[in-house]
Design a protein around this motif. Structure first.
Motif, PDB file in Angstrom:
ATOM      1  N   GLU A  35       0.993  -1.148  -0.110  1.00  0.00           N
ATOM      2  CA  GLU A  35      -0.048   0.104   0.143  1.00  0.00           C
ATOM      3  C   GLU A  35       0.918   1.155   0.116  1.00  0.00           C
ATOM      4  O   GLU A  35       2.019   1.223   0.659  1.00  0.00           O
ATOM      5  CB  GLU A  35      -0.825  -0.134   1.402  1.00  0.00           C
ATOM      6  CG  GLU A  35      -1.904  -1.009   1.230  1.00  0.00           C
ATOM      7  CD  GLU A  35      -3.187  -0.881   0.440  1.00  0.00           C
ATOM      8  OE1 GLU A  35      -3.331   0.402   0.157  1.00  0.00           O
ATOM      9  OE2 GLU A  35      -3.991  -1.879   0.271  1.00  0.00           O
ATOM     10  N   GLU A  47      -2.361  12.154   7.886  1.00  0.00           N
ATOM     11  CA  GLU A  47      -2.921  11.100   6.772  1.00  0.00           C
ATOM     12  C   GLU A  47      -2.235   9.797   6.991  1.00  0.00           C
ATOM     13  O   GLU A  47      -2.695   8.668   6.554  1.00  0.00           O
ATOM     14  CB  GLU A  47      -2.224  11.418   5.366  1.00  0.00           C
ATOM     15  CG  GLU A  47      -3.058  12.781   4.783  1.00  0.00           C
ATOM     16  CD  GLU A  47      -4.542  12.761   4.793  1.00  0.00           C
ATOM     17  OE1 GLU A  47      -4.841  11.443   4.097  1.00  0.00           O
ATOM     18  OE2 GLU A  47      -5.353  13.430   5.143  1.00  0.00           O
ATOM     19  N   LYS A  49      -1.661   8.173   9.898  1.00  0.00           N
ATOM     20  CA  LYS A  49      -2.607   7.797  10.974  1.00  0.00           C
ATOM     21  C   LYS A  49      -3.771   7.242  10.401  1.00  0.00           C
ATOM     22  O   LYS A  49      -4.068   6.104  10.639  1.00  0.00           O
ATOM     23  CB  LYS A  49      -2.676   8.626  12.250  1.00  0.00           C
ATOM     24  CG  LYS A  49      -1.581   8.955  13.010  1.00  0.00           C
ATOM     25  CD  LYS A  49      -1.880  10.206  14.303  1.00  0.00           C
ATOM     26  CE  LYS A  49      -0.647  10.111  15.121  1.00  0.00           C
ATOM     27  NZ  LYS A  49      -0.909  11.283  16.240  1.00  0.00           N
ATOM     28  N   LYS A  50      -4.284   8.130   9.463  1.00  0.00           N
ATOM     29  CA  LYS A  50      -5.658   7.844   8.866  1.00  0.00           C
ATOM     30  C   LYS A  50      -5.555   6.313   8.109  1.00  0.00           C
ATOM     31  O   LYS A  50      -6.156   5.369   7.984  1.00  0.00           O
ATOM     32  CB  LYS A  50      -6.028   8.702   7.906  1.00  0.00           C
ATOM     33  CG  LYS A  50      -7.539   8.438   7.603  1.00  0.00           C
ATOM     34  CD  LYS A  50      -7.956   9.626   6.560  1.00  0.00           C
ATOM     35  CE  LYS A  50      -7.953  10.870   7.155  1.00  0.00           C
ATOM     36  NZ  LYS A  50      -8.185  11.947   6.244  1.00  0.00           N
ATOM     37  N   LYS A  51      -4.260   6.352   7.358  1.00  0.00           N
ATOM     38  CA  LYS A  51      -3.990   5.171   6.489  1.00  0.00           C
ATOM     39  C   LYS A  51      -3.668   3.975   7.325  1.00  0.00           C
ATOM     40  O   LYS A  51      -3.972   2.851   6.783  1.00  0.00           O
ATOM     41  CB  LYS A  51      -2.750   5.686   5.413  1.00  0.00           C
ATOM     42  CG  LYS A  51      -2.408   4.628   4.245  1.00  0.00           C
ATOM     43  CD  LYS A  51      -3.357   4.742   3.444  1.00  0.00           C
ATOM     44  CE  LYS A  51      -3.229   3.966   1.892  1.00  0.00           C
ATOM     45  NZ  LYS A  51      -4.227   4.270   0.942  1.00  0.00           N
ATOM     46  N   ALA A  53      -4.923   3.199  10.100  1.00  0.00           N
ATOM     47  CA  ALA A  53      -6.244   2.748  10.629  1.00  0.00           C
ATOM     48  C   ALA A  53      -7.102   2.207   9.511  1.00  0.00           C
ATOM     49  O   ALA A  53      -7.952   1.055   9.656  1.00  0.00           O
ATOM     50  CB  ALA A  53      -6.986   3.835  11.193  1.00  0.00           C
ATOM     51  N   GLN A  54      -6.728   2.429   8.356  1.00  0.00           N
ATOM     52  CA  GLN A  54      -7.784   1.980   7.185  1.00  0.00           C
ATOM     53  C   GLN A  54      -6.925   0.772   6.492  1.00  0.00           C
ATOM     54  O   GLN A  54      -7.679  -0.219   6.496  1.00  0.00           O
ATOM     55  CB  GLN A  54      -7.683   3.061   5.903  1.00  0.00           C
ATOM     56  CG  GLN A  54      -8.251   2.464   4.760  1.00  0.00           C
ATOM     57  CD  GLN A  54      -7.818   3.468   3.619  1.00  0.00           C
ATOM     58  OE1 GLN A  54      -7.397   4.607   3.836  1.00  0.00           O
ATOM     59  NE2 GLN A  54      -8.258   2.938   2.343  1.00  0.00           N
ATOM     60  N   VAL A  55      -5.593   0.472   6.478  1.00  0.00           N
ATOM     61  CA  VAL A  55      -5.235  -0.621   6.054  1.00  0.00           C
ATOM     62  C   VAL A  55      -4.522  -1.848   6.814  1.00  0.00           C
ATOM     63  O   VAL A  55      -4.257  -2.823   6.533  1.00  0.00           O
ATOM     64  CB  VAL A  55      -4.069  -0.373   4.885  1.00  0.00           C
ATOM     65  CG1 VAL A  55      -4.647   0.670   3.773  1.00  0.00           C
ATOM     66  CG2 VAL A  55      -2.700   0.304   5.314  1.00  0.00           C
ATOM     67  N   LYS A  56      -4.297  -1.219   8.203  1.00  0.00           N
ATOM     68  CA  LYS A  56      -3.983  -1.894   9.213  1.00  0.00           C
ATOM     69  C   LYS A  56      -2.586  -2.874   8.906  1.00  0.00           C
ATOM     70  O   LYS A  56      -2.649  -4.039   8.725  1.00  0.00           O
ATOM     71  CB  LYS A  56      -4.861  -2.989   9.562  1.00  0.00           C
ATOM     72  CG  LYS A  56      -6.170  -2.345  10.386  1.00  0.00           C
ATOM     73  CD  LYS A  56      -7.191  -3.471  10.679  1.00  0.00           C
ATOM     74  CE  LYS A  56      -8.455  -2.827  11.548  1.00  0.00           C
ATOM     75  NZ  LYS A  56      -8.865  -1.561  10.665  1.00  0.00           N
TER      76      LYS A  56
END
Length: 291
Positions: A35, A47, A49-51, A53-56
């Motif tokens: 990713e 961004e 931190k968000k990524k 959380a999204q893709v783990k």
């Protein structure tokens, strides 16, 4: 496993096309997944931190230089997610320290076949330092290099000439806890490693896994001592370059001093407080060589 690549497009002043192509080629026929997040220098913390959380992701990889590694490590400190490195910056001191190959395929092989190793960092005035922090001459050079958007070896040389013309000695007090050491110095380095990205070995006994750091005091600028930085087996003259280990330290300066951490200029300070944090970062490093 899922690998999240945090790519700094401007690190090193070069396009990252070769690195991106290499990642795609490496993962195309792999059970692992890649990713991507492209850093912009504005909303990177949010961004990333968000990524995450999204893709783990199982691993987060810094694609850039020492400053990019520092940024990624800051975001991962409380997550237990290991950090990998693709050395795509202008200064790749930490990658060199860990023995990570400079080429695309070699460093990608370390990501997928390497081992995890708990690595120290130094907390310096609230900043984390994985590699080297300093006040004085080199920090002033980093500031000049960044402010003037210099690139490459010629830009570095121009920066050296400019800084040497203006630089003055610092008068400092170094408090080790059990003693206070007064010194006049051109620069003082807090070293969690052995060498700068240029290959200059300032701390021959440095080890980012030993639970301590070294304080390196450049008391005089000597041609022969500087030559020894690139000739690793020659001991320094302690009257010119002095080194001692520490786990915590306070440095007071008599005037504001330029301050940088892992190749990123922070500002001017009159005090440094530093403490080692042993083994708090998991780095992906090459498999140990066996006889």
């Amino acid at each position: 496993m899922v690998f999240l690549f945090a790519i700094n497009p401007v690190s090193g002043g070069k396009a990252k096309t070769d690195w991106e192509d290499g990642i795609h080629n490496h993962f195309d026929n792999s059970p692992n997944k890649a990713e991507f997040l492209y850093l912009d220098g504005k909303t990177d913390e949010e961004e990333l931190k968000k990524k995450i959380a999204q893709v783990k992701p199982d691993r987060v990889v810094a694609v850039g230089g020492d400053g990019t590694i520092k940024f990624v490590a800051e975001q991962l400190l409380d997550t237990d997610i290991p950090i990998g490195i693709l050395p795509a910056g202008s200064a790749n001191g930490m990658a060199r320290e860990l023995g990570i190959p400079a080429d695309v395929e070699g460093s990608l092989n370390v990501l997928t076949n390497g081992v995890l190793k708990p690595t120290d960092l130094i907390s310096v005035n609230g900043e984390i330092c994985l590699h080297l922090a300093d006040i004085g001459l080199n920090a002033q050079l980093v500031k000049h290099y960044q402010q003037n958007n210099l690139r490459g070896k010629l830009g570095y040389l121009r920066g050296v000439v400019n800084v040497l013309r203006k630089h003055r000695l610092l008068r400092v007090e170094i408090n080790k806890g059990d003693e206070c050491i007064p010194r006049a110095a051109f620069m003082i380095v807090l070293a969690n490693a052995r060498m700068y990205g240029t290959g200059a070995v300032i701390n021959p006994e440095g080890d980012p896994f030993d639970g301590q750091f070294e304080v390196v005091i450049f008391r005089r600028l000597s041609f022969w001592e500087i030559l020894k930085l690139f000739w690793r087996y020659q001991p320094f003259d302690p009257r010119k370059i002095e080194i001692f280990p520490a786990t915590s330290i306070t440095i007071e300066t008599h005037r504001k001093a330029y301050f940088q951490v892992d190749g990123e200029y922070i500002g001017r300070v009159t005090q440094l407080k530093a403490e080692v944090k042993p083994g708090v970062v998991k780095m992906i490093v090459p498999q140990p060589v066996t006889a």
